[in-house]
Structures are given as C-alpha cells and as structure tokens.
Design a protein around this motif. Structure first.
Motif, PDB file in Angstrom:
ATOM      1  N   SER A  60       2.185   0.865   2.573  1.00 59.66           N
ATOM      2  CA  SER A  60       3.082  -0.071   3.248  1.00 59.66           C
ATOM      3  C   SER A  60       4.182  -0.548   2.299  1.00 59.66           C
ATOM      4  O   SER A  60       3.993  -0.586   1.078  1.00 59.66           O
ATOM      5  N   ARG A  61       5.327  -0.908   2.895  1.00 60.99           N
ATOM      6  CA  ARG A  61       6.426  -1.388   2.057  1.00 60.99           C
ATOM      7  C   ARG A  61       6.023  -2.649   1.288  1.00 60.99           C
ATOM      8  O   ARG A  61       6.445  -2.857   0.171  1.00 60.99           O
ATOM      9  N   ARG A  62       5.209  -3.480   1.932  1.00 59.41           N
ATOM     10  CA  ARG A  62       4.661  -4.674   1.268  1.00 59.41           C
ATOM     11  C   ARG A  62       3.145  -4.598   1.453  1.00 59.41           C
ATOM     12  O   ARG A  62       2.608  -5.040   2.456  1.00 59.41           O
ATOM     13  N   HIS A  63       2.479  -4.008   0.481  1.00 56.63           N
ATOM     14  CA  HIS A  63       1.082  -3.638   0.684  1.00 56.63           C
ATOM     15  C   HIS A  63       0.093  -4.696   0.199  1.00 56.63           C
ATOM     16  O   HIS A  63      -1.056  -4.732   0.658  1.00 56.63           O
ATOM     17  N   GLY A  64       0.487  -5.534  -0.725  1.00 57.13           N
ATOM     18  CA  GLY A  64      -0.440  -6.549  -1.217  1.00 57.13           C
ATOM     19  C   GLY A  64       0.282  -7.691  -1.884  1.00 57.13           C
ATOM     20  O   GLY A  64       1.459  -7.580  -2.248  1.00 57.13           O
ATOM     21  N   GLU A  65      -0.435  -8.800  -2.012  1.00 63.24           N
ATOM     22  CA  GLU A  65       0.127  -9.993  -2.634  1.00 63.24           C
ATOM     23  C   GLU A  65      -0.854 -10.564  -3.653  1.00 63.24           C
ATOM     24  O   GLU A  65      -2.072 -10.459  -3.493  1.00 63.24           O
ATOM     25  N   LEU A  66      -0.300 -11.194  -4.664  1.00 67.23           N
ATOM     26  CA  LEU A  66      -1.079 -11.939  -5.649  1.00 67.23           C
ATOM     27  C   LEU A  66      -0.473 -13.334  -5.748  1.00 67.23           C
ATOM     28  O   LEU A  66       0.704 -13.485  -6.082  1.00 67.23           O
ATOM     29  N   THR A  67      -1.278 -14.338  -5.430  1.00 66.95           N
ATOM     30  CA  THR A  67      -0.795 -15.722  -5.398  1.00 66.95           C
ATOM     31  C   THR A  67      -1.594 -16.561  -6.389  1.00 66.95           C
ATOM     32  O   THR A  67      -2.828 -16.466  -6.443  1.00 66.95           O
ATOM     33  N   TYR A  68      -0.894 -17.384  -7.151  1.00 67.09           N
ATOM     34  CA  TYR A  68      -1.574 -18.250  -8.110  1.00 67.09           C
ATOM     35  C   TYR A  68      -1.786 -19.621  -7.492  1.00 67.09           C
ATOM     36  O   TYR A  68      -0.839 -20.345  -7.168  1.00 67.09           O
ATOM     37  N   GLN A  69      -3.041 -19.985  -7.318  1.00 65.19           N
ATOM     38  CA  GLN A  69      -3.399 -21.303  -6.810  1.00 65.19           C
ATOM     39  C   GLN A  69      -4.816 -21.643  -7.255  1.00 65.19           C
ATOM     40  O   GLN A  69      -5.630 -20.750  -7.496  1.00 65.19           O
ATOM     41  N   ALA A  70      -5.106 -22.927  -7.379  1.00 66.76           N
ATOM     42  CA  ALA A  70      -6.409 -23.406  -7.827  1.00 66.76           C
ATOM     43  C   ALA A  70      -6.807 -22.763  -9.157  1.00 66.76           C
ATOM     44  O   ALA A  70      -7.965 -22.393  -9.360  1.00 66.76           O
ATOM     45  N   SER A  71      -5.820 -22.589 -10.039  1.00 65.14           N
ATOM     46  CA  SER A  71      -6.035 -22.061 -11.399  1.00 65.14           C
ATOM     47  C   SER A  71      -6.535 -20.624 -11.410  1.00 65.14           C
ATOM     48  O   SER A  71      -7.178 -20.192 -12.377  1.00 65.14           O
ATOM     49  N   GLN A  72      -6.232 -19.862 -10.372  1.00 60.52           N
ATOM     50  CA  GLN A  72      -6.624 -18.458 -10.326  1.00 60.52           C
ATOM     51  C   GLN A  72      -5.575 -17.649  -9.563  1.00 60.52           C
ATOM     52  O   GLN A  72      -4.833 -18.180  -8.730  1.00 60.52           O
ATOM     53  N   GLN A  80      -1.333  -1.527   5.719  1.00 57.71           N
ATOM     54  CA  GLN A  80      -2.104  -0.886   6.773  1.00 57.71           C
ATOM     55  C   GLN A  80      -3.289  -0.097   6.232  1.00 57.71           C
ATOM     56  O   GLN A  80      -4.285   0.097   6.934  1.00 57.71           O
ATOM     57  N   GLN A  81      -3.181   0.372   4.991  1.00 56.61           N
ATOM     58  CA  GLN A  81      -4.274   1.121   4.383  1.00 56.61           C
ATOM     59  C   GLN A  81      -5.169   0.190   3.562  1.00 56.61           C
ATOM     60  O   GLN A  81      -4.764  -0.908   3.155  1.00 56.61           O
ATOM     61  N   LEU A  82      -6.395   0.643   3.316  1.00 55.33           N
ATOM     62  CA  LEU A  82      -7.335  -0.149   2.539  1.00 55.33           C
ATOM     63  C   LEU A  82      -6.934  -0.214   1.069  1.00 55.33           C
ATOM     64  O   LEU A  82      -6.239   0.666   0.557  1.00 55.33           O
ATOM     65  N   VAL A  83      -7.390  -1.249   0.400  1.00 53.55           N
ATOM     66  CA  VAL A  83      -7.290  -1.383  -1.045  1.00 53.55           C
ATOM     67  C   VAL A  83      -8.709  -1.326  -1.591  1.00 53.55           C
ATOM     68  O   VAL A  83      -9.609  -2.003  -1.083  1.00 53.55           O
ATOM     69  N   ARG A  84      -8.915  -0.486  -2.612  1.00 48.83           N
ATOM     70  CA  ARG A  84     -10.250  -0.332  -3.203  1.00 48.83           C
ATOM     71  C   ARG A  84     -10.300  -0.989  -4.567  1.00 48.83           C
ATOM     72  O   ARG A  84      -9.444  -0.754  -5.416  1.00 48.83           O
ATOM     73  N   LEU A  85     -11.353  -1.780  -4.788  1.00 48.95           N
ATOM     74  CA  LEU A  85     -11.581  -2.472  -6.048  1.00 48.95           C
ATOM     75  C   LEU A  85     -12.771  -1.850  -6.776  1.00 48.95           C
ATOM     76  O   LEU A  85     -13.444  -0.972  -6.225  1.00 48.95           O
ATOM     77  N   PRO A  86     -13.052  -2.271  -8.011  1.00 50.43           N
ATOM     78  CA  PRO A  86     -14.216  -1.727  -8.721  1.00 50.43           C
ATOM     79  C   PRO A  86     -15.510  -1.886  -7.925  1.00 50.43           C
ATOM     80  O   PRO A  86     -15.642  -2.774  -7.086  1.00 50.43           O
ATOM     81  N   HIS A  87     -16.471  -0.984  -8.209  1.00 50.30           N
ATOM     82  CA  HIS A  87     -17.773  -0.950  -7.545  1.00 50.30           C
ATOM     83  C   HIS A  87     -17.655  -0.613  -6.061  1.00 50.30           C
ATOM     84  O   HIS A  87     -18.543  -0.952  -5.274  1.00 50.30           O
ATOM     85  N   GLY A  88     -16.547   0.037  -5.675  1.00 51.43           N
ATOM     86  CA  GLY A  88     -16.402   0.483  -4.300  1.00 51.43           C
ATOM     87  C   GLY A  88     -16.058  -0.605  -3.307  1.00 51.43           C
ATOM     88  O   GLY A  88     -16.089  -0.374  -2.097  1.00 51.43           O
ATOM     89  N   ARG A  89     -15.724  -1.792  -3.764  1.00 53.45           N
ATOM     90  CA  ARG A  89     -15.389  -2.895  -2.851  1.00 53.45           C
ATOM     91  C   ARG A  89     -14.057  -2.615  -2.165  1.00 53.45           C
ATOM     92  O   ARG A  89     -13.065  -2.260  -2.822  1.00 53.45           O
ATOM     93  N   LEU A  90     -14.010  -2.774  -0.856  1.00 57.22           N
ATOM     94  CA  LEU A  90     -12.815  -2.471  -0.073  1.00 57.22           C
ATOM     95  C   LEU A  90     -12.209  -3.752   0.496  1.00 57.22           C
ATOM     96  O   LEU A  90     -12.916  -4.705   0.807  1.00 57.22           O
ATOM     97  N   MET A  91     -10.881  -3.730   0.637  1.00 60.49           N
ATOM     98  CA  MET A  91     -10.176  -4.858   1.233  1.00 60.49           C
ATOM     99  C   MET A  91      -9.328  -4.369   2.394  1.00 60.49           C
ATOM    100  O   MET A  91      -8.574  -3.410   2.275  1.00 60.49           O
ATOM    101  N   HIS A  92      -9.459  -5.037   3.537  1.00 57.63           N
ATOM    102  CA  HIS A  92      -8.651  -4.800   4.727  1.00 57.63           C
ATOM    103  C   HIS A  92      -7.704  -5.984   4.875  1.00 57.63           C
ATOM    104  O   HIS A  92      -7.832  -7.001   4.179  1.00 57.63           O
ATOM    105  N   THR A  93      -6.755  -5.872   5.783  1.00 52.84           N
ATOM    106  CA  THR A  93      -5.839  -7.000   6.002  1.00 52.84           C
ATOM    107  C   THR A  93      -6.573  -8.237   6.494  1.00 52.84           C
ATOM    108  O   THR A  93      -6.089  -9.362   6.317  1.00 52.84           O
ATOM    109  N   THR A  94      -7.746  -8.043   7.119  1.00 58.23           N
ATOM    110  CA  THR A  94      -8.518  -9.179   7.609  1.00 58.23           C
ATOM    111  C   THR A  94      -9.460  -9.756   6.547  1.00 58.23           C
ATOM    112  O   THR A  94     -10.102 -10.765   6.783  1.00 58.23           O
TER     113      THR A  94
END
Length: 252
Positions: A60-72, A80-94
C-alpha cells in the motif's frame, strides 16, 4: 514531513526512545516526541517518511504507521497486506497497535508472490545511547543446547527433514523412528515407548533451561499437541545449530 526531517537531522546523539527505521532504499532517525507519527509504504513524500516496496503494487502507498505516545513507539498496520513480526506474529489493519520494545525489531511487508519487504526498526534504550558499530568485535557464538549421544541420534532420526532444510518439515513418526533405530542400533532396544519417554525428558530439561519455543503443555491456555511441541523442539535445535546437516551422517 519537512518538520519531521528537521527533527531527525537535529538529533546529534540518540537519546532513549529514539527510533531508527531503515528499508532497502533509505533510512530515518526520529526523536521520541509525544504524538509524532511516521509512515512507511510505497508512496512518496509527503505521504510517507520511509519508502518500502516502491515497485510492488501489493504494498500500500501508506502501509504502516509508528506513533510515539505513552513513552513508547506503537506500530499499526494501515495497508491491505499483512505485516509479519518476529516469531511469526501477523498484523492486519484490524489488529490493535503493538508497542515496540527497546532494541531491534524487523518487520516484513507482504508483497507480490513470495516477496516480502524488510523494514528494520531500532529503538534506543536507556542503557544503549545508539547504534554502535562493532566491526572488529568477536562474533558471539550461538547457544548450543546440551544433548547426550543417544538423544542426539534420536533427534537426528526424528528431525531428518528439518536437517535437510525442507519447506514445512514435520517430525518422523515414533513408529518409523523406532524401525530405523532398530536397524542402526539393534542392541539398544529402541521402542516407541522409550522414544516417547526420551523426548519428554529432553523437552522438560530444555524448557527449564530457557528454550525459545514452548516445549511443555500449558494447562491454562490449552495444551498444544505433542507433535507441535516436538516440532518446536526440532525447530529450535536446528535454528540454534545444535543440530546441523553433518549430523545426518549418524544415520547414513
């Protein structure tokens, strides 16, 4: 985005909470300012701060965001596509935003076919002022898990598909393993019951030693099957190079 670029350039030393983000085509360094959001994806400035998968229409043209709040820093998938993190963890838009721990976190954006686009994230911790090059330092050796000779032979027999680095390997059945061990060591009385007992011993011992994958049943959350626990055992032993392809010579 000009304000964001100015902030990143103005950081001379990486203070705790500083975010370093890098893709194949570039990288940024961002200070920990509450409410600040950076975006990554296939698009161009000013829509995104970090280009990812610029030639891949599945990104996607804008596929993910990183926001700094609560000291993190909090990661959210907006593509539209999934994002995969370490240990096979997946992230959907929901998926709810996930906080990034201090240190290194790689994430992969699913692209066309088998393509996955890497985004490297590093959050500076309080005990690490920044990314320090260590080109001349000695390489850390992998953690090798202790195995007795008969345990190694058994695990090589059961995990031979893992040692061949096959796609989607699964353990050899206890019945087939017992038949093969009977040919290799006819005097050792390898039965299915003995194999099960030996595997259980190894799982319990390595679990108590801090093995990276689950090896025993979790009574509260619902126990995975023994076959899945055996898969975790073999996967971890191969990934740590405790078991390596030359070990297959034991069953040649």
């Amino acid at each position: 985005m000009d304000q964001l670029a100015s902030l990143a350039r103005g950081v001379t030393e990486a203070s705790p909470g500083t975010l370093h983000a890098r893709s194949l085509t570039g990288g940024i360094r961002v200070p920990p300012r509450p409410g600040l959001t950076i975006c990554f994806g296939r698009g161009e400035e000013p829509d995104v701060d970090l280009a990812v998968g610029e030639d891949d229409l599945r990104v996607s043209r804008r596929h993910g965001e990183l926001t700094y709040q609560a000291s993190q820093w909090w990661l959210r998938n907006t593509g539209q596509q999934l994002v995969r993190l370490p240990h096979g963890r997946l992230m959907h838009t929901t998926t709810e935003p996930i906080p990034l721990a201090p240190g290194y976190t790689p994430l992969f954006v699913k692209g066309s076919g088998y393509r996955e686009h890497l985004v490297e994230l590093y959050v500076t911790g309080h005990d690490a002022p920044g990314l320090v090059p260590r080109r001349q330092a000695s390489t850390l050796k992998p953690h090798l898990w202790p195995l007795a000779e008969d345990e190694r032979l058994l695990l090589v027999v059961i995990g031979q598909h893992y040692l061949l680095y096959e796609d989607g390997p699964r353990p050899l059945s206890y019945r087939k393993a017992a038949a093969l061990l009977e040919c290799l060591r006819p005097d050792d009385n390898w039965t299915e019951r003995r194999i099960e007992h030996k595997i259980t011993e190894v799982r319990k011992r390595l679990h108590s030693g801090g093995f990276p994958y689950p090896l025993i049943h979790d009574k509260e959350s619902g126990a995975p099957t023994d076959n899945n626990l055996l898969h975790n055992l073999l996967r971890g032993l191969v990934e740590s190079t405790t078991l390596v392809p030359p070990d297959l010579e034991m069953i040649d």
